[in-house]
Design an enzyme around this catalytic site. Structure first.
Site, PDB file in Angstrom:
ATOM      1  N   ASP A 147       6.838   1.760   6.619  1.00 33.84           N
ATOM      2  CA  ASP A 147       5.454   1.295   6.449  1.00 33.84           C
ATOM      3  C   ASP A 147       4.749   2.121   5.388  1.00 33.84           C
ATOM      4  OD1 ASP A 147       3.028   0.049   6.830  1.00 33.84           O
ATOM      5  OD2 ASP A 147       2.564   1.112   8.691  1.00 33.84           O
TER       6      ASP A 147
ATOM      7  N   GLU B 249       4.788  -5.683   3.679  1.00 30.77           N
ATOM      8  CA  GLU B 249       4.726  -4.917   4.928  1.00 30.77           C
ATOM      9  C   GLU B 249       6.022  -5.084   5.726  1.00 30.77           C
ATOM     10  OE1 GLU B 249       2.514  -2.876   6.133  1.00 30.77           O
ATOM     11  OE2 GLU B 249       0.540  -3.327   5.283  1.00 30.77           O
TER      12      GLU B 249
ATOM     13  N   ASP C  62      -0.461   4.499   1.092  1.00 26.63           N
ATOM     14  CA  ASP C  62      -0.870   5.513   2.053  1.00 26.63           C
ATOM     15  C   ASP C  62      -0.058   5.375   3.331  1.00 26.63           C
ATOM     16  OD1 ASP C  62      -2.221   3.033   2.510  1.00 26.63           O
ATOM     17  OD2 ASP C  62      -3.653   4.037   3.829  1.00 26.63           O
TER      18      ASP C  62
ATOM     19  N   GLU D 227      -5.020   1.442   2.774  1.00 31.15           N
ATOM     20  CA  GLU D 227      -4.878   0.266   3.629  1.00 31.15           C
ATOM     21  C   GLU D 227      -4.964   0.619   5.100  1.00 31.15           C
ATOM     22  OE1 GLU D 227      -2.704  -2.652   6.150  1.00 31.15           O
ATOM     23  OE2 GLU D 227      -2.242  -0.547   5.766  1.00 31.15           O
ATOM     24  N   GLU D 228      -4.396   1.763   5.473  1.00 29.96           N
ATOM     25  CA  GLU D 228      -4.277   2.126   6.886  1.00 29.96           C
ATOM     26  C   GLU D 228      -5.627   2.322   7.574  1.00 29.96           C
ATOM     27  OE1 GLU D 228      -1.724   1.960   8.604  1.00 29.96           O
ATOM     28  OE2 GLU D 228       0.065   2.330   7.405  1.00 29.96           O
TER      29      GLU D 228
ATOM     30  N   HIS E  97       0.840  -1.202   0.000  1.00 23.19           N
ATOM     31  CA  HIS E  97       0.000   0.000   0.000  1.00 23.19           C
ATOM     32  C   HIS E  97       0.872   1.247   0.000  1.00 23.19           C
ATOM     33  CE1 HIS E  97       0.599   1.156   4.281  1.00 23.19           C
ATOM     34  NE2 HIS E  97       0.676  -0.147   4.506  1.00 23.19           N
TER      35      HIS E  97
END
Length: 374
Positions: free
Chosen positions: A104, A164, A74, A137-138, A72
């Site tokens: 991240d 991740e 974001d 995703e977050e 991801h």
């Protein structure tokens, strides 16, 4: 194939593009990764999900089901604590690359893209490769859910590698997450005459305390552990001299395979009683691949050789897009493996180690090479 950036350079470019969620604004990051992949020979499809928000799916044709890389773009907000480094400068100091999203998980995305470019160049490859890069995703795998809801958007896949932050140590899955909002209602009145009102804070406090002693009847998973429940926030009232007519708590439940999030929601509702109005904030399932799966065990073998030690199977503390993508792709095996430092995720002065970004490219390339039969 000219002007393809290295993984470290691409990480820096991505970190310099602000993609804090909310509001997200991941589109420049996604488009940058998409341009690199398209220049390398991938078929690239953009899937917008709102203003400034886009997901990208890149595919390389081949025989049979492809291996899928996913990540991801974001990030979480900066937080209240001041940073000692510019969070968007992507400054390198020694082996550390600083910036929001460096661990991240923009380093993971960059390493996957760089590995994909290397894999395109391999002669004699048979199986294909896919990359699914998401927004949102977050806040509960929003981009992955969007892709899963668009017919034909997601490619078929034989296995899913999630980039991740794991410090390049593989994990076989993660617990699920069910975040609930419980609202309690009362009747307001002047604070000097509380008998004329109905205090929503008192209602919430009495009911929520029941959760402190509640445990779920679920078998512990050998690699993921057991479920948990935590009341993370408690808010009520608008001013000190009024009886509050509304109170709200937010509840963080982590689940293991075999549990149903729908059943857990009903269980929590029963514990809280009829006075609680429940709504969902995040709802993602647990993911647990078998360490005996041929592909999973092969990834572990490769990582053990690189690390020079045995790596016991375990799950990540955080959830990932695999909660949505793995079932949408037919229940494919999952490994979580990325160069980011898991202890730096969401922290002030977040950083990723340059050496681990470079090492991740090698790991991803070798995993892809073995899958593609080269």
């Amino acid at each position: 194939m000219t002007n393809i950036p290295s993984a470290v350079a691409l990480t820096r470019d991505l970190v310099r593009l602000r993609s804090i969620n909310p509001p997200g604004e991941e589109q420049p990051c996604v488009e940058l990764a998409g341009r690199v992949l398209e220049a390398a020979g991938f078929a690239v499809a953009m899937h917008p999900m709102g203003e400034g928000r886009t997901n990208v799916v890149a595919t390389l044709a081949g025989e049979g089901a492809p291996l899928c890389f996913t990540g991801h773009l974001d990030t979480v907000p900066l937080g209240a604590a001041p940073w000692t480094r510019d969070p968007f400068a992507a400054e390198i100091d020694g082996d550390r690359l600083y910036g929001r999203g460096s661990s991240d998980m923009k380093a993971g995305v960059a390493a996957m893209v760089a590995a994909a470019v290397d894999l395109v160049r391999l002669p004699g490859r048979r199986a294909g490769l896919a990359l699914v890069l998401t927004a949102g995703e977050e806040t509960g795998c929003d981009g992955a859910r969007h892709l899963a809801g668009v017919a034909g958007a997601l490619p078929s896949a034989g296995a899913l590698l999630v980039g991740e932050p794991t410090a390049n140590l593989p994990m076989i899955g993660h617990r699920g997450a069910l975040w609930l909002r419980a609202a309690f209602h009362g009747v307001t009145a002047h604070g000097s005459m509380p008998e004329q009102g109905d205090n929503a804070v008192y209602k919430a406090a009495r009911d929520v305390l029941r959760l402190a002693d509640h445990s779920f009847d679920a078998q512990h998973h050998v690699h993921l552990g057991g479920p948990s429940i935590n009341v993370g926030t408690f808010q009520g009232g608008l001013n000190v001299n009024s009886v509050p007519d509304r109170a709200e708590v937010q509840i963080d439940i982590r689940t293991v395979p075999g549990q149903s999030n729908d059943a857990i929601r009903r269980e929590v509702a029963a514990v809280l009683g009829e006075g609680a109005e429940l709504s969902r904030i995040v709802d993602v399932g647990a993911v647990a691949s078998s360490p005996q799966d041929e592909w999973v065990s092969g990834v572990f073998d490769l990582c053990e050789r690189a690390a020079g030690r045995r790596i016991d199977p375990k799950g990540a503390a955080f959830f990932t897009d695999a909660s949505v993508l793995a079932p949408a792709m037919g229940g494919v095996p999952v490994v979580i493996l990325g160069p980011g430092e898991p202890t730096m995720a969401h922290k002030t002065d977040e950083y990723c180690l340059v050496s681990k970004i470079e090492a991740a490219v090698g790991l991803y390339t070798e995993i892809g090479r073995q899958w593609m039969g080269v």
